[in-house]
Design an enzyme around this catalytic site. Structure first.
Site, PDB file in Angstrom:
ATOM      1  N   HIS A 390       8.934   0.393  11.132  1.00 45.72           N
ATOM      2  CA  HIS A 390       8.762  -0.694  10.160  1.00 45.72           C
ATOM      3  C   HIS A 390       7.807  -0.261   9.042  1.00 45.72           C
ATOM      4  O   HIS A 390       8.142  -0.330   7.856  1.00 45.72           O
ATOM      5  CB  HIS A 390       8.228  -1.936  10.876  1.00 45.72           C
ATOM      6  CG  HIS A 390       8.003  -3.115   9.979  1.00 45.72           C
ATOM      7  ND1 HIS A 390       8.888  -4.168   9.898  1.00 45.72           N
ATOM      8  CD2 HIS A 390       6.982  -3.415   9.136  1.00 45.72           C
ATOM      9  CE1 HIS A 390       8.428  -5.055   9.020  1.00 45.72           C
ATOM     10  NE2 HIS A 390       7.263  -4.630   8.561  1.00 45.72           N
ATOM     11  N   GLU A 391       6.627   0.199   9.445  1.00 38.44           N
ATOM     12  CA  GLU A 391       5.647   0.616   8.434  1.00 38.44           C
ATOM     13  C   GLU A 391       6.127   1.857   7.684  1.00 38.44           C
ATOM     14  O   GLU A 391       5.829   2.036   6.499  1.00 38.44           O
ATOM     15  CB  GLU A 391       4.282   0.860   9.075  1.00 38.44           C
ATOM     16  CG  GLU A 391       3.684  -0.357   9.779  1.00 38.44           C
ATOM     17  CD  GLU A 391       3.606  -1.600   8.899  1.00 38.44           C
ATOM     18  OE1 GLU A 391       3.539  -1.460   7.654  1.00 38.44           O
ATOM     19  OE2 GLU A 391       3.625  -2.717   9.454  1.00 38.44           O
TER      20      GLU A 391
END
Length: 600
Positions: A390-391
């Site tokens: 995600h990051e």
């Protein structure tokens, strides 16, 4: 999970981010902080002169770009240093000084927007013809003029800018209280062993198979937040009143309208989300019923929300394994994409594990002319693997935009900020599900995807409803007391989770711990982004190279178009409910697949 958090200087170097890439000597930070003030003073000398000539406007815009670059480095370094150990007084000071420099420069240059707005269309057209270099700043100038009806005169803009630091006090105080000052006691598991509780460890304890640990952690955690209920309410009230003040000053009908207009998005997009979610609430309730059935409990409580629905199966993934998984899952995005991901792993762009005083959660940040950075609190769970990709999605969006655009055009709007991150998550889901070695593992992966839908499409929309309802209460003159906030939140929780969930009284205090409530109507964009990401990932997997090329064009576009138009580049139209309804249909299909796998 370790029983005791390491101190910052006890964390292995390779698991920390290398902020020396920004400043290898902090005297350079001091010098550039001074440079910020010098440039802001030079810009202040242009007040009243921006309409004089094309060259004058160009010279000012060049200084503005230079100021933005210096501020990006100075502030980025300071806030990341503080986040790695929020109790470190030295970097608290760095952050405060950087924030003051940012606010001070905003105050000194507040005349820019009103003076740019005062230019007639004919005069501006003439300036662009006489100074072609001004084209570099066209997106910025057009964005200023888009908000013409909500800009004030120079004196009032300066006043609003000077109030900016004061308006940020609630968010700052919330961060210090929740990250640095709030201390949690240890809790006991079913064996009577002590487990140290912290903000970063709360969700991992809620994911434990040990139901007694989950219950004790849940009750202890929220009891600690409830001890400060009046303080949390006062901080949130201050945040909301600041928004209302600015919205009124800028002649908006509501704080919500002001927030979405800043991102060049219609309120109808959020209204579409609310309508679709409420029309599909039966799917959420069906998910809750499935969770209750698979956990085999007579009563489903809020401390049963995070634990996997398959209590007999567990999946631990080390950080090294997570990196390998990410490279395989993101392979459809091409070798150029993977090369940057590998560089982030090899060159310490990531701060990996939790330490005493470290900011909770995870984020992607960074510096324009250096590279993105990621903060994690990795604990070897499947959820942590998804957080990593995600990051990484955020960071890759930033990397592509920074490479293709100037610093002024690279800063994509918040509305599209969660699309790349969630696209990565959906790709990881499909890879792991398709490569699961057993039906139990496959069910575990589907479980995670269902939980992601619950946590993003439904939970974030619930958060947005809370934020909008409470802001509307304040706009109507209703006091935002701790009791009033508790009642609104608990009622929403009951509505979203349905009759098969016991909405424990402690969950009414959950609003106290959500940092995104200080981000000015940020959270609904997680839900719209999730819907967009499901569609984009589906295109990438089915269509291959053409879809990937369009997606990378979207990633590289920064803020050069309005957010809804940018998403159309990647094949998603959020002016309609279709992407949201389609995503929720996928949620229903995943429930079907989960039921099939566990019943085979």
């Amino acid at each position: 999970m370790q029983n005791k958090l390491p101190k910052r200087d006890e964390v292995a170097k390779e698991l920390t981010w290398r902020l020396e890439d920004i400043y290898d000597d902090e005297s350079k930070w001091e010098a550039e902080l001074s440079k910020v003030n010098e440039i802001a003073d030079k810009m202040a000398a242009f007040q009243g002169k921006l309409s004089e000539s094309a060259q004058t406007l160009l010279d000012f815009c060049k200084l503005n770009e230079e100021l933005t670059l210096f501020l990006d480095r100075v502030y980025g370094y300071a806030h990341m240093r503080e986040d790695q150990d929020t109790a470190n007084s030295k970097y608290q000071g760095f952050h405060q000084r950087a924030l003051s420099a940012y606010m001070g420069s905003a105050e000194k240059t507040a005349f820019m927007n009103p003076e740019v707005l005062d230019l007639s269309d004919e005069q501006l057209k003439d300036f662009f013809e006489k100074a072609p270099e001004l084209g570099r700043y066209k997106v910025m100038i057009d964005e200023i003029r888009r908000l013409k009806d909500h800009m004030l005169n120079s004196e009032m803009e300066a006043l609003l800018a000077s109030a900016g630091e004061m308006q940020g006090a609630s968010q700052k105080a919330y961060g210090m209280l929740s990250n640095a000052d709030l201390k949690f006691p240890s809790v006991k598991d079913s064996k009577g062993e002590e487990v140290q509780l912290s903000d970063g460890r709360f969700v991992p304890t809620q994911m434990s198979k040990d139901r007694e640990l989950r219950k004790n952690s849940f009750e202890t955690y929220y009891a600690k937040y409830a001890e400060f209920k009046n303080t949390w309410a006062a901080l949130y009230d201050g945040e909301i009143k600041g928004r209302i003040f600015e919205a009124k000053a800028r002649k908006y009908n509501s704080a919500f309208e002001a927030a979405v207009d800043r991102n060049n998005v219609s309120p109808a997009v959020c209204d579409n989300l609310f309508e679709s979610i409420h029309n599909n609430m039966d799917k959420m309730h069906r998910y809750v019923s499935l969770r209750k059935k698979l956990l085999g409990v007579d009563e489903l409580h809020m401390y049963d929300v995070y634990v996997a629905m398959l209590p007999e199966f567990d999946m631990k993934v080390s950080y090294e394994e997570a990196k390998e998984l990410s490279l395989k899952a993101l392979a459809p995005l091409g070798e150029d994409y993977l090369a940057v991901v590998k560089e982030s792993y090899e060159n310490r762009w990531i701060d990996v594990i939790e330490n005493e005083g470290k900011r909770g959660g995870a984020y992607s940040g960074g510096v324009y002319d250096v590279h993105p950075y990621m903060l994690l609190n990795y604990n070897d769970t499947l959820n942590d693997v998804f957080t990593l990709v995600h990051e990484m999605g955020h960071s890759m969006h930033t990397w592509y935009s920074n490479k293709a655009q100037t610093i002024l055009d690279a800063n994509y709007k918040i509305f599209v900020a969660e699309v790349a991150s969630t696209t990565n998550e959906v790709l990881l889901y499909h890879y792991m599900k398709d490569n699961a070695k057993t039906k139990e593992e496959k069910a575990f992966i589907i479980n995670h995807f269902l939980d992601s839908f619950k946590g993003t499409m439904f939970r974030q929309t619930m958060f947005e409803e809370f934020e909008r309802k409470t802001c509307e209460m304040a706009e109507a003159g209703t006091p935002l007391t701790s009791e009033a906030l508790y009642n609104v939140y608990l009622e929403l929780n009951k509505q979203y989770f349905g009759e098969d969930m016991i909405s424990d009284e402690q969950i009414g205090w959950e609003w106290c711990r959500i940092p995104h409530f200080y981000y000015n109507f940020y959270v609904y964009q997680y839900a719209t982004s999730f819907a967009a990401a499901v569609a984009i990932a589906d295109r990438i997997l089915k269509e291959g190279a053409p879809a990937v090329e369009q997606y990378k064009k979207f990633l590289s576009s920064g803020c050069t178009q309005d957010p809804v138009s940018l998403l159309k580049i990647a094949g998603v139209d959020l002016t309609t409910k279709e992407p949201i309804d389609a995503a929720l249909a996928v949620f229903g299909e995943a429930i079907d697949e989960m039921e099939k796998v566990v019943n085979d």
